[in-house]
Design a protein around this motif. Structure first.
Motif, PDB file in Angstrom:
ATOM      1  N   VAL A 415      24.006  90.806  84.214  1.00 35.56           N
ATOM      2  CA  VAL A 415      23.966  91.982  85.088  1.00 35.56           C
ATOM      3  C   VAL A 415      23.168  91.698  86.340  1.00 35.56           C
ATOM      4  O   VAL A 415      23.592  92.034  87.463  1.00 35.56           O
ATOM      5  CB  VAL A 415      23.415  93.208  84.340  1.00 35.56           C
ATOM      6  CG1 VAL A 415      23.145  94.359  85.319  1.00 35.56           C
ATOM      7  CG2 VAL A 415      24.396  93.658  83.255  1.00 35.56           C
ATOM      8  N   GLU A 416      22.015  91.064  86.195  1.00 42.43           N
ATOM      9  CA  GLU A 416      21.183  90.765  87.364  1.00 42.43           C
ATOM     10  C   GLU A 416      21.880  89.756  88.272  1.00 42.43           C
ATOM     11  O   GLU A 416      21.799  89.848  89.503  1.00 42.43           O
ATOM     12  CB  GLU A 416      19.824  90.243  86.915  1.00 42.43           C
ATOM     13  CG  GLU A 416      18.989  91.267  86.163  1.00 42.43           C
ATOM     14  CD  GLU A 416      18.759  92.523  86.993  1.00 42.43           C
ATOM     15  OE1 GLU A 416      18.493  92.393  88.206  1.00 42.43           O
ATOM     16  OE2 GLU A 416      18.874  93.625  86.430  1.00 42.43           O
ATOM     17  N   GLN A 417      22.549  88.787  87.697  1.00 42.30           N
ATOM     18  CA  GLN A 417      23.362  87.877  88.509  1.00 42.30           C
ATOM     19  C   GLN A 417      24.425  88.645  89.283  1.00 42.30           C
ATOM     20  O   GLN A 417      24.614  88.451  90.495  1.00 42.30           O
ATOM     21  CB  GLN A 417      24.061  86.840  87.615  1.00 42.30           C
ATOM     22  CG  GLN A 417      23.216  85.674  87.177  1.00 42.30           C
ATOM     23  CD  GLN A 417      24.071  84.613  86.494  1.00 42.30           C
ATOM     24  OE1 GLN A 417      25.303  84.709  86.470  1.00 42.30           O
ATOM     25  NE2 GLN A 417      23.430  83.601  85.937  1.00 42.30           N
ATOM     26  N   ALA A 418      25.139  89.513  88.569  1.00 39.20           N
ATOM     27  CA  ALA A 418      26.248  90.236  89.176  1.00 39.20           C
ATOM     28  C   ALA A 418      25.794  91.076  90.360  1.00 39.20           C
ATOM     29  O   ALA A 418      26.440  91.081  91.425  1.00 39.20           O
ATOM     30  CB  ALA A 418      26.931  91.109  88.130  1.00 39.20           C
ATOM     31  N   ILE A 419      24.717  91.798  90.196  1.00 38.50           N
ATOM     32  CA  ILE A 419      24.212  92.643  91.283  1.00 38.50           C
ATOM     33  C   ILE A 419      23.924  91.802  92.515  1.00 38.50           C
ATOM     34  O   ILE A 419      24.290  92.169  93.644  1.00 38.50           O
ATOM     35  CB  ILE A 419      22.951  93.403  90.815  1.00 38.50           C
ATOM     36  CG1 ILE A 419      23.336  94.450  89.751  1.00 38.50           C
ATOM     37  CG2 ILE A 419      22.250  94.060  91.997  1.00 38.50           C
ATOM     38  CD1 ILE A 419      22.150  95.086  89.067  1.00 38.50           C
ATOM     39  N   ARG A 420      23.302  90.671  92.322  1.00 36.65           N
ATOM     40  CA  ARG A 420      22.933  89.816  93.455  1.00 36.65           C
ATOM     41  C   ARG A 420      24.159  89.154  94.085  1.00 36.65           C
ATOM     42  O   ARG A 420      24.277  89.075  95.305  1.00 36.65           O
ATOM     43  CB  ARG A 420      21.922  88.762  92.990  1.00 36.65           C
ATOM     44  CG  ARG A 420      20.534  89.359  92.727  1.00 36.65           C
ATOM     45  CD  ARG A 420      19.672  88.425  91.879  1.00 36.65           C
ATOM     46  NE  ARG A 420      18.289  88.874  91.804  1.00 36.65           N
ATOM     47  CZ  ARG A 420      17.880  89.851  91.002  1.00 36.65           C
ATOM     48  NH1 ARG A 420      18.737  90.485  90.197  1.00 36.65           N
ATOM     49  NH2 ARG A 420      16.605  90.211  90.993  1.00 36.65           N
ATOM     50  N   TYR A 421      25.081  88.670  93.246  1.00 36.74           N
ATOM     51  CA  TYR A 421      26.302  88.068  93.792  1.00 36.74           C
ATOM     52  C   TYR A 421      27.077  89.076  94.641  1.00 36.74           C
ATOM     53  O   TYR A 421      27.531  88.775  95.745  1.00 36.74           O
ATOM     54  CB  TYR A 421      27.204  87.565  92.661  1.00 36.74           C
ATOM     55  CG  TYR A 421      26.911  86.173  92.172  1.00 36.74           C
ATOM     56  CD1 TYR A 421      26.979  85.079  93.034  1.00 36.74           C
ATOM     57  CD2 TYR A 421      26.599  85.922  90.834  1.00 36.74           C
ATOM     58  CE1 TYR A 421      26.735  83.785  92.580  1.00 36.74           C
ATOM     59  CE2 TYR A 421      26.337  84.637  90.366  1.00 36.74           C
ATOM     60  CZ  TYR A 421      26.413  83.573  91.252  1.00 36.74           C
ATOM     61  OH  TYR A 421      26.164  82.295  90.797  1.00 36.74           O
ATOM     62  N   VAL A 450      35.057  86.365  89.940  1.00 37.98           N
ATOM     63  CA  VAL A 450      34.367  87.218  90.913  1.00 37.98           C
ATOM     64  C   VAL A 450      34.424  88.688  90.508  1.00 37.98           C
ATOM     65  O   VAL A 450      33.443  89.426  90.684  1.00 37.98           O
ATOM     66  CB  VAL A 450      34.914  87.007  92.339  1.00 37.98           C
ATOM     67  CG1 VAL A 450      34.640  85.595  92.806  1.00 37.98           C
ATOM     68  CG2 VAL A 450      36.392  87.334  92.443  1.00 37.98           C
ATOM     69  N   LEU A 451      35.547  89.134  89.954  1.00 33.80           N
ATOM     70  CA  LEU A 451      35.625  90.534  89.545  1.00 33.80           C
ATOM     71  C   LEU A 451      34.804  90.805  88.290  1.00 33.80           C
ATOM     72  O   LEU A 451      34.346  91.939  88.078  1.00 33.80           O
ATOM     73  CB  LEU A 451      37.077  90.940  89.319  1.00 33.80           C
ATOM     74  CG  LEU A 451      37.925  91.071  90.583  1.00 33.80           C
ATOM     75  CD1 LEU A 451      39.311  91.579  90.237  1.00 33.80           C
ATOM     76  CD2 LEU A 451      37.271  91.990  91.606  1.00 33.80           C
ATOM     77  N   GLY A 452      34.596  89.778  87.471  1.00 31.79           N
ATOM     78  CA  GLY A 452      33.670  89.941  86.361  1.00 31.79           C
ATOM     79  C   GLY A 452      32.283  90.310  86.864  1.00 31.79           C
ATOM     80  O   GLY A 452      31.589  91.149  86.270  1.00 31.79           O
ATOM     81  N   HIS A 453      31.868  89.731  87.993  1.00 35.02           N
ATOM     82  CA  HIS A 453      30.582  90.095  88.593  1.00 35.02           C
ATOM     83  C   HIS A 453      30.593  91.544  89.080  1.00 35.02           C
ATOM     84  O   HIS A 453      29.616  92.283  88.882  1.00 35.02           O
ATOM     85  CB  HIS A 453      30.267  89.168  89.762  1.00 35.02           C
ATOM     86  CG  HIS A 453      29.862  87.782  89.362  1.00 35.02           C
ATOM     87  ND1 HIS A 453      28.897  87.531  88.416  1.00 35.02           N
ATOM     88  CD2 HIS A 453      30.290  86.561  89.789  1.00 35.02           C
ATOM     89  CE1 HIS A 453      28.738  86.224  88.275  1.00 35.02           C
ATOM     90  NE2 HIS A 453      29.581  85.616  89.092  1.00 35.02           N
ATOM     91  N   VAL A 454      31.683  91.972  89.698  1.00 37.05           N
ATOM     92  CA  VAL A 454      31.732  93.346  90.209  1.00 37.05           C
ATOM     93  C   VAL A 454      31.638  94.349  89.060  1.00 37.05           C
ATOM     94  O   VAL A 454      30.880  95.329  89.134  1.00 37.05           O
ATOM     95  CB  VAL A 454      33.020  93.587  91.023  1.00 37.05           C
ATOM     96  CG1 VAL A 454      33.078  95.035  91.499  1.00 37.05           C
ATOM     97  CG2 VAL A 454      33.085  92.647  92.225  1.00 37.05           C
ATOM     98  N   VAL A 455      32.385  94.110  87.994  1.00 35.54           N
ATOM     99  CA  VAL A 455      32.356  95.035  86.858  1.00 35.54           C
ATOM    100  C   VAL A 455      30.978  95.045  86.208  1.00 35.54           C
ATOM    101  O   VAL A 455      30.494  96.109  85.779  1.00 35.54           O
ATOM    102  CB  VAL A 455      33.456  94.666  85.839  1.00 35.54           C
ATOM    103  CG1 VAL A 455      33.292  95.463  84.556  1.00 35.54           C
ATOM    104  CG2 VAL A 455      34.835  94.916  86.446  1.00 35.54           C
ATOM    105  N   PHE A 456      30.306  93.915  86.156  1.00 34.37           N
ATOM    106  CA  PHE A 456      28.969  93.899  85.560  1.00 34.37           C
ATOM    107  C   PHE A 456      27.916  94.495  86.504  1.00 34.37           C
ATOM    108  O   PHE A 456      26.871  94.937  86.060  1.00 34.37           O
ATOM    109  CB  PHE A 456      28.595  92.483  85.119  1.00 34.37           C
ATOM    110  CG  PHE A 456      28.916  92.216  83.673  1.00 34.37           C
ATOM    111  CD1 PHE A 456      27.922  91.986  82.751  1.00 34.37           C
ATOM    112  CD2 PHE A 456      30.235  92.226  83.230  1.00 34.37           C
ATOM    113  CE1 PHE A 456      28.215  91.774  81.409  1.00 34.37           C
ATOM    114  CE2 PHE A 456      30.549  92.016  81.909  1.00 34.37           C
ATOM    115  CZ  PHE A 456      29.542  91.783  80.981  1.00 34.37           C
ATOM    116  N   ALA A 457      28.203  94.509  87.799  1.00 35.81           N
ATOM    117  CA  ALA A 457      27.302  95.182  88.731  1.00 35.81           C
ATOM    118  C   ALA A 457      27.545  96.685  88.738  1.00 35.81           C
ATOM    119  O   ALA A 457      26.618  97.480  88.924  1.00 35.81           O
ATOM    120  CB  ALA A 457      27.485  94.614  90.142  1.00 35.81           C
TER     121      ALA A 457
END
Length: 632
Positions: A415-421, A450-457
């Motif tokens: 989650v913290e990775q995703a928010i920052r990415y 990349v969308l995995g990051h958006v969903v986790f953010a």
């Protein structure tokens, strides 16, 4: 779930594969149909309460050419794996296939029949035995063999025999040593997490059809009946051990640490038939199953296949396994086992070669190329395991999770990775817009990342969820691997329709009943919520009057430990129980204070110690989130 059409990129891929692979080779279809005596009609099996626990007819759509929504190689494999019925392997040995994920085999003896690997569920095993008896006579079961410690090879045992017949000595149960301990440990210790992930792996919540679940490669799917277990009465401990069951001579070869931690092959000299358990099936198997497990050893696996060839191949007329169809003829058996041997050996050796050149697991997986002789054999295709995830598993086995790059030593959690990415990439909307362009270009792997990051953010971002679901769907359509397809399509389902939890769990009452006291204590210890228990200190003595065993449990510093002791002095509470299995009921609250005396359970000391221990237990969550950061 509303499915989308295959994209032009997937359609083009499928067309290319139809040209690339030798679909004109029909030998597997000839072998899979050989010896068919009868099929179950309808191919549906019910539990006593009317529930459907197996429906092979649901795969009747698997005919003709593969649609564009299914990899044609996987379509072919699913057609083969969905063939069901009673088959003659050789005169005196019969298999029922297509009644569960695995096969059940019947070997006729002097007075009855020996059962090999009685499937997952008692209901499917009973139906298979009934079909066998309908066509081969009402022979009593005179022995059971478990080839290894996975539930699809013992779970239906009470569908073919009873605990009473085993206890009376009428039905010996043979298995490799350590089978029960490994089986119970896998299904109880990490069972909650494995079962949740297995729902994805086998596509348990997916509709069966060309845009849904078409199979799992190793078999079609798992049955959903009653899981049982009877403890083996005969341990197989050494290669060369010979046992005679109902007049049938059986020569055993130990193969531990291969597809299962406790596994064995065996040969029937009277029938010239070799059983390879699950170490030589018509696909590349898993070195690390996607549901999770300990990493398996491909080097040992390859070595035991060589030994099997040396021990038995010149005497065998047929080789059969607990999945898929047999192979007949000595030359074909040697070729088949040699190709399987070389498959695992090649992956092991080449991964180590590249690992020692500094390449990481994902890099090796991308660089790995297979020899033409292995590439062109249908039995090496990655329908269940895959070159990609097996290579990463070998890397993990030798070097672990860390790839040596300091940038990867202390990363933020997802989650913290995703928010920052997402912030670095211009915000969620900008990322989705860019991802849509990549989707239109067919770069699905990148879109998923990349969308995995958006969903986790931001798991509420509908544009990201919808496009990510569409991406997983296309990846599923393109996958040759059955379990990859199921994972991708299950992820799409949960993004669109919400989580489906754990449709099937294997931690059955019979499994729990086989826990030793030490294993029970360990199962409790892994449920202790450490921070909640930091300031709690207690001791409970447990005395089992059936065998006189005396244990002390101590909770301190958030850790529950146990040891055997001689006396009961100094504990906060002493509990005397006639049998260790009752401990589960006490801790779970099934056996309350009013029931204890009736069951012969005595408490001495502070009875609240049990409640204080139970209060800090945190059982696993069968509905934990996978494709989103939090449950919905």
């Amino acid at each position: 779930m509303t499915s989308k059409d295959p994209s032009p990129f997937i359609v083009e891929q499928q067309a290319g594969l139809k040209e690339r692979w030798p679909f004109a080779d029909t030998q597997d279809f000839e072998d899979a149909r050989r010896g068919l005596i009868a099929s179950l009609d309808p191919g549906v099996i019910h539990a006593d309460d009317g529930r459907v626990v197996w429906d092979n007819d649901a795969y009747s759509f698997l005919s003709g050419e593969a649609p564009d929504s299914v990899n044609p190689s996987l379509w072919r494999q699913s057609q083969l794996a969905s063939m069901q019925g009673l088959f003659e392997v050789v005169a005196g040995i019969y298999q029922v296939r297509g009644f569960d994920l695995s096969n059940i085999t019947f070997v006729e003896g002097d007075t009855g029949v020996i059962v090999i690997d009685p499937l997952i569920s008692a209901e499917t095993a009973a139906a298979a035995l009934a079909l066998y008896r309908e066509h081969r006579g009402d022979r009593p079961v005179t022995g059971v063999i478990y080839t290894h410690s996975h539930v699809d090879h013992f779970g239906g045992v009470k569908g073919v025999t009873t605990q009473e017949d085993v206890d009376a000595g009428r039905v010996p149960v043979l298995a490799p040593e350590g089978l029960v301990e490994h089986a119970v440990a896998e299904n109880v210790y990490a069972g909650t997490a494995m079962s949740r992930r297995a729902g994805y792996m086998y596509g348990a919540a997916l509709a069966k059809g060309p845009r849904g679940q078409v199979g799992a490669g190793l078999g079609q799917t798992t049955s959903t009946g009653t899981v049982t277990l009877i403890r083996p009465t005969v341990d197989i401990t050494t290669t060369g051990q010979v046992e005679v069951v109902d007049g049938v001579t059986i020569e055993f070869q130990m193969a531990p640490g291969t597809e299962a931690p406790a596994e064995m092959h065996f040969f029937f000299p009277d029938y010239h038939a070799l059983c390879m358990a699950e170490n030589a099936t018509h696909n590349l198997h898993n070195l690390l199953t996607l549901r999770g497990a300990l990493v398996r050893d491909p080097h040992v696996w390859s070595t035991y296949l060589t030994e099997a060839i040396d021990l038995y191949a010149d005497r065998a007329d047929v080789a059969f396994a607990s999945h898929h169809w047999p192979t007949w003829g000595r030359d074909r058996i040697v070729d088949y086992l040699s190709v399987q041997r070389d498959l695992y050996g090649y992956l092991h050796d080449q991964t180590l070669r590249m690992l020692n050149q500094g390449m990481t697991g994902p890099e090796i997986a991308e660089a790995m190329t297979m020899p033409p002789a292995l590439e062109n054999a249908w039995s090496t295709h990655g329908y269940y395991g895959s070159v990609s995830h097996n290579v990463k598993a070998i890397y993990q086995r030798y070097l672990g999770w860390f790839d040596g790059n300091p940038a990867h030593l202390w990363q933020h959690p997802p989650v913290e990775q995703a928010i920052r990415y997402v912030e670095f990439m211009g915000g969620a909307d900008a990322v989705v817009e860019k991802a849509r362009a990549s989707f239109d270009d067919g770069d699905y792997r990148w879109v998923a990342e990349v969308l995995g990051h958006v969903v986790f953010a931001d798991q509420s971002h509908q544009g990201a969820r919808q496009l990510l679901a569409d991406t997983y769907e296309q990846l599923g359509y393109g996958a040759e691997n059955g379990t990859w397809r199921n994972f991708f399509l299950s992820g799409a389902t949960e993004l669109r329709d919400g989580a489906f939890g754990t449709p099937v769990a294997t931690s059955a009452a019979d499994m729990v009943a086989q826990l030793t006291p030490e294993m029970l204590f360990d199962a409790l210890a892994i449920q202790v919520d450490g921070p909640r228990a930091w300031d709690l200190e207690l001791t409970i003595d447990l005395v089992f009057t059936d065998d006189g065993a005396h244990y002390r449990l101590r909770l301190a510093n958030g850790v529950l430990t146990h040891r055997r002791v001689e006396s009961a002095d100094g504990a906060d509470l002493t509990v005397r129980l006639p049998h260790h299995a009752q401990l589960v009921g006490v801790v779970a609250g099934v056996i309350g204070p009013d029931d204890m005396a009736a069951q012969g359970i005595e408490l001495t000391g502070d009875a609240s110690a049990i409640q204080r221990l139970v209060a800090v237990l945190d059982p696993g969550d069968p509905d934990f989130a996978i494709v989103t950061p939090e449950k919905e």
